[in-house]
Design an enzyme around this catalytic site. Structure first.
Site, PDB file in Angstrom:
ATOM      1  N   GLN A 160      54.183  56.422  25.122  1.00 25.58           N
ATOM      2  CA  GLN A 160      53.951  54.998  25.350  1.00 25.58           C
ATOM      3  C   GLN A 160      54.414  54.153  24.170  1.00 25.58           C
ATOM      4  O   GLN A 160      54.839  53.013  24.345  1.00 25.58           O
ATOM      5  CB  GLN A 160      52.474  54.754  25.642  1.00 25.58           C
ATOM      6  N   HIS A 162      57.952  52.452  24.203  1.00 25.58           N
ATOM      7  CA  HIS A 162      58.252  51.243  24.977  1.00 25.58           C
ATOM      8  C   HIS A 162      58.612  50.070  24.086  1.00 25.58           C
ATOM      9  O   HIS A 162      59.512  49.290  24.389  1.00 25.58           O
ATOM     10  CB  HIS A 162      57.031  50.841  25.820  1.00 25.58           C
ATOM     11  N   ASP A 201      53.853  56.639  35.336  1.00 27.55           N
ATOM     12  CA  ASP A 201      54.956  55.699  35.168  1.00 27.55           C
ATOM     13  C   ASP A 201      56.016  55.889  36.245  1.00 27.55           C
ATOM     14  O   ASP A 201      56.744  54.943  36.577  1.00 27.55           O
ATOM     15  CB  ASP A 201      55.605  55.885  33.795  1.00 27.55           C
TER      16      ASP A 201
END
Length: 447
Positions: free
Chosen positions: A266, A269, A369
């Site tokens: 994460q 990102h 995701d």
């Protein structure tokens, strides 16, 4: 690598926790003075302003806003087979989950002759935003389009920023995902100007109408969020999305390799992405830190990941018990929450605030995701305490349809009159009693 907060032996109140826990600082108000002129320019000058902003912000001036149908078809034809197969599987799984979310109309008989029906009606036209900044997000196209389609939305348009390296069109993978989903209207426009154009509509360079929408959904940068805030009311919005977040609640049974990999996934990102570990085990925290050093050094976007993991929005919180950990993650209300503890399913069942919960060692956030079937457009910044992620319900409006016979209205009329008088709104009561005048009592069964 992760800054530590030691709450062992004490768990502060929810108010104190909100102030103590790591969180990205995103001040939307601070950019509104930059966003407002963009929104105003698009309202006043339409597509011409949009194209000027594209030159300024995206380094390219598209020939038109709307992407021709043949370019969508070509993007799909040229899509790598493995990516196409993966997108098709993602779409199929998302449709399976979202199809089960569709609400049905319900009629309640309040009294004999008096009914209230809750009718669910889709929004007529929606705009769906797919970001195109540090990464390309065809998965976000899927996550926005599928629930809108399953809700029965009849008209939708996907917006994604024009790319200089692709001739002023959105990234070809975005276009291919749209084609796979049957989306025929795609606009090459990004940022605050995309939200403004969706809200106000315009006329394209070839004279074709760009019809305004009723609602805009999808994640974007702080300028997209600022435009959503300014235009909310003229259009509906899903949420004001901030940087992505992951929290992992873990005990000594968790595998530090898995935990570190998920935190890194994460963090890649965005430099503002938040990665938070809440654990009862100091040994696990140490092992995760060691793994992070190893994994960050080996990952492609190492600088971005390291910035995110060492920022004030990320950290490790030590707690005495899993129950204390649940209190902490409830106060944090993460966009994505992983439970990697003994009896993970039972622990997950006690969590009250999270955008999505991933249970056990084989349900990483990255599965959600892409291919879990769940939606990845989720509340951030603690908004999971009061808001839900994107779903079919986002695109539905509940309308109460009230039907009463003369007899049913007459029976409750005195109570309506009593409440109207109590609120000093006598005309409200008269609107009921007017239906039961002496000249009409015989034909309508009134009193």
């Amino acid at each position: 690598m992760l800054t530590r907060t030691d709450l062992r032996g004490r768990v502060p109140s929810p108010v104190e926790l909100r102030a103590t826990l790591p969180r990205a600082e995103v001040d939307v108000d601070a950019v509104l003075h930059q966003v407002r002129p963009v929104v105003d320019a698009v309202r006043e000058r339409g597509v011409e302003a949009v194209l000027e902003f594209a030159e300024r912000f995206d380094r390219v001036r598209p020939a038109s806003v709307r992407v021709p149908a043949e370019e969508l078809a070509r993007a799909l034809d040229e899509l790598a087979p493995a990516v196409r197969e993966a997108l098709e599987e993602t779409i199929a799984r998302a449709r399976r989950v979202h199809a089960d979310q569709r609400r049905v109309d319900v009629t309640t008989q309040v009294v004999p002759g008096g009914t209230v029906t809750e009718r669910w009606t889709p929004v007529a036209r929606v705009g769906l935003y797919a970001p195109g900044g540090l990464a390309v997000y065809p998965s976000s196209v899927v996550m926005n389009v599928v629930p809108a389609q399953e809700a029965g939305v009849e008209s939708l348009v996907v917006c994604s920023p024009p790319q200089a390296e692709h001739g002023g069109r959105p990234h070809p993978t975005i276009l291919a995902a749209c084609a796979l989903l049957g989306v025929t209207e795609v606009w090459a426009v990004g940022g605050a100007q995309a939200v403004a154009l969706l809200a106000h509509g315009g006329v394209d360079t070839d004279g074709a109408e760009l019809a305004p929408v009723d609602m805009v959904t999808g994640p974007g940068n702080i300028y997209v969020t600022g435009a959503k805030r300014l235009l909310r009311g003229l259009i509906g919005i899903d949420s004001e999305a901030g940087p992505t977040e992951i929290a992992v609640l873990a005990d000594e049974t968790a595998d530090p390799v898995h935990v570190a990999a998920d935190l890194v996934s994460q963090a890649e990102h965005d430099p503002l992405a938040a990665s938070v570990l809440v654990t009862t085990s100091e040994a696990l925290a140490d092992a995760v830190d060691a793994e992070l050093e190893r994994q960050v050094a080996a990952t492609k976007h190492a600088e971005r990941v390291r910035t995110a993991l060492t920022g004030r929005q990320s950290g490790c919180v030590l707690v005495s018990t899993v129950d204390d950990g649940v209190r902490v993650v409830d106060a944090y209300a993460a966009e994505h929450l992983e439970i990697q503890t003994r009896d993970a399913r039972a622990v997950a069942g006690r969590v009250r605030a999270a955008g999505a919960i991933f249970v056990g060692p084989y349900a990483p956030v990255s599965l959600g995701d892409y291919c879990a079937g769940s939606n990845h457009v989720l509340p951030t910044g603690g908004c999971a305490r009061h808001s839900s992620g994107l779903s079919v319900q986002t695109f539905l409006r509940g309308i109460h349809v009230v039907e009463y016979t003369a007899e049913a209205l007459a029976e409750v009329a005195p109570k309506v009159v009593a409440l109207a008088e109590a609120e000093d709104l006598p005309a409200h009561g008269q609107a009921v009693t007017a239906r039961f005048g002496a000249s009409r009592a015989g034909t309508e069964g009134g009193a």
